[in-house]
Motif scaffolding. Structure first.
Motif, PDB file in Angstrom:
ATOM      1  N   PRO A  25       0.824  -1.220   0.000  1.00  0.00           N
ATOM      2  CA  PRO A  25       0.000   0.000   0.000  1.00  0.00           C
ATOM      3  C   PRO A  25       0.855   1.265   0.000  1.00  0.00           C
ATOM      4  N   CYS A  26       0.308   2.321  -0.566  1.00  0.00           N
ATOM      5  CA  CYS A  26       0.974   3.627  -0.541  1.00  0.00           C
ATOM      6  C   CYS A  26       0.301   4.500   0.509  1.00  0.00           C
ATOM      7  N   PHE A  27       1.079   5.005   1.465  1.00  0.00           N
ATOM      8  CA  PHE A  27       0.537   5.811   2.557  1.00  0.00           C
ATOM      9  C   PHE A  27       0.752   7.304   2.348  1.00  0.00           C
ATOM     10  N   LYS A  28       1.309   7.696   1.232  1.00  0.00           N
ATOM     11  CA  LYS A  28       1.647   9.104   1.024  1.00  0.00           C
ATOM     12  C   LYS A  28       0.398   9.981   1.115  1.00  0.00           C
ATOM     13  N   GLY A  29       0.445  10.992   1.982  1.00  0.00           N
ATOM     14  CA  GLY A  29      -0.686  11.887   2.161  1.00  0.00           C
ATOM     15  C   GLY A  29      -1.738  11.383   3.125  1.00  0.00           C
ATOM     16  N   PHE A  30      -1.565  10.190   3.681  1.00  0.00           N
ATOM     17  CA  PHE A  30      -2.526   9.636   4.631  1.00  0.00           C
ATOM     18  C   PHE A  30      -2.294  10.219   6.028  1.00  0.00           C
ATOM     19  N   THR A  31      -3.357  10.209   6.828  1.00  0.00           N
ATOM     20  CA  THR A  31      -3.245  10.508   8.256  1.00  0.00           C
ATOM     21  C   THR A  31      -3.072   9.193   9.003  1.00  0.00           C
ATOM     22  N   LEU A  32      -2.084   9.104   9.856  1.00  0.00           N
ATOM     23  CA  LEU A  32      -1.860   7.909  10.670  1.00  0.00           C
ATOM     24  C   LEU A  32      -2.361   8.167  12.087  1.00  0.00           C
ATOM     25  N   VAL A  33      -3.189   7.255  12.599  1.00  0.00           N
ATOM     26  CA  VAL A  33      -3.632   7.308  13.985  1.00  0.00           C
ATOM     27  C   VAL A  33      -3.123   6.058  14.684  1.00  0.00           C
ATOM     28  N   MET A  34      -2.535   6.224  15.847  1.00  0.00           N
ATOM     29  CA  MET A  34      -1.985   5.087  16.590  1.00  0.00           C
ATOM     30  C   MET A  34      -2.121   5.340  18.087  1.00  0.00           C
ATOM     31  N   PRO A  35      -2.163   4.273  18.892  1.00  0.00           N
ATOM     32  CA  PRO A  35      -2.224   4.454  20.338  1.00  0.00           C
ATOM     33  C   PRO A  35      -0.848   4.376  20.973  1.00  0.00           C
ATOM     34  N   ALA A  36      -0.731   4.915  22.152  1.00  0.00           N
ATOM     35  CA  ALA A  36       0.404   4.615  23.017  1.00  0.00           C
ATOM     36  C   ALA A  36      -0.101   3.620  24.055  1.00  0.00           C
ATOM     37  N   VAL A  37       0.722   2.621  24.370  1.00  0.00           N
ATOM     38  CA  VAL A  37       0.344   1.665  25.416  1.00  0.00           C
ATOM     39  C   VAL A  37       0.523   2.393  26.746  1.00  0.00           C
ATOM     40  N   ALA A  38      -0.593   2.840  27.312  1.00  0.00           N
ATOM     41  CA  ALA A  38      -0.543   3.715  28.478  1.00  0.00           C
ATOM     42  C   ALA A  38      -1.605   3.295  29.496  1.00  0.00           C
TER      43      ALA A  38
END
Length: 262
Positions: free
Chosen positions: A10-23
């Motif tokens: 996949p190409c991620f260029k220009g995408f917004t990435l959302v991720m969690p922190a293990v907290a």
């Protein structure tokens, strides 16, 4: 290292990435679960690393018996092409001695993938708040200088509250003690934010002060806060957002008390 499950990758260029922190309370991970389940995002690969405790399990977002037996790993990547959005879900604790290595891996992958911005969902111990942090909303944000250039107006319109810096030694008025960024219970949140500032990476952190326990309400609070900015789900008038709870949450607190005990 990102391993694609597709050919071509996949190409991620220009995408917004959302991720969690293990907290604390796993609030970020639960919030990401709600996004993945609601938007029915497609798995496109996984992060292969020795920095996470190795584990595997059944499909946490199963909707029928056929897909329930799929195996899933500690760090997987999902996409929603129409929204130009990617999710990195982290399901296992980070090995403490490899925290810095994992942050470096993430920063390197994010930069190489060409994401337009990254949003980290996190949490921090409510009982360790400074006096000024006790007032008002329990939600806070941080943003790197490179993302602030692009999103300053949007953040101003949202009237969000930025994470305060606190004295290194509370109660002391010595002029030599400069305030510091302090996120107790936030895992890699502070380190990832500082690393991103150092390499000019457009990244934001949304976090919630909370306590351990039933953190499902906290997850809804955090994902609704994110939705105010990214508009992932249109809110019906006078009604709450309709986030879909994943099937895996039915076992969030175990399988119940065995009847044989009685």
């Amino acid at each position: 290292m990102f391993i694609s499950s597709q050919n071509p990758p996949p190409c991620f260029k220009g995408f917004t990435l959302v991720m969690p922190a293990v907290a604390v309370g796993n609030v970020g991970q639960l919030a990401v679960d709600l996004i993945l389940s609601t938007l029915k995002m497609r798995r496109v690969g996984y992060i292969h690393t020795d920095c996470l405790i190795p584990m595997t399990g059944n499909n946490p977002y199963a909707t029928c018996n056929e897909d329930a037996e799929e195996l899933h790993t500690p760090a997987e990547v999902y996409t929603a092409t129409e929204q130009k959005m990617a999710i990195l879900q982290i399901r296992a604790p980070i090995i403490q001695t490899k925290s810095k290595k994992f942050r470096q891996l993430l920063v390197s992958w994010i930069k190489a993938s060409g994401f337009s911005r990254t949003v980290v969902l996190s949490s921090s111990h409510a009982y360790q708040r400074d006096d000024q942090q006790m007032k008002g909303t329990p939600l806070r944000y941080l943003v790197t200088p490179s993302l602030l250039k692009e999103s300053a107006l949007a953040l101003e319109e949202l009237s969000w509250r930025e994470m305060e810096q606190v004295p290194a030694f509370p109660g002391l008025t010595d002029a030599n003690t400069d305030p510091r960024l302090y996120i107790p219970g936030g895992g890699i949140t502070k380190g990832l934010y500082m690393d991103s500032c150092a390499v000019d990476l457009p990244l934001a952190v949304l976090l919630l002060f909370c306590s351990e326990g039933d953190n499902i309400p906290d997850a809804f609070t955090l994902v609704n806060h994110l939705n105010e900015w990214l508009h992932l789900l249109e809110k019906p008038s006078q009604k709450p957002n309709k986030w879909k709870i994943p099937s895996s949450w039915s076992l969030l607190f175990g399988s119940g008390i065995p009847p044989a005990m009685f």
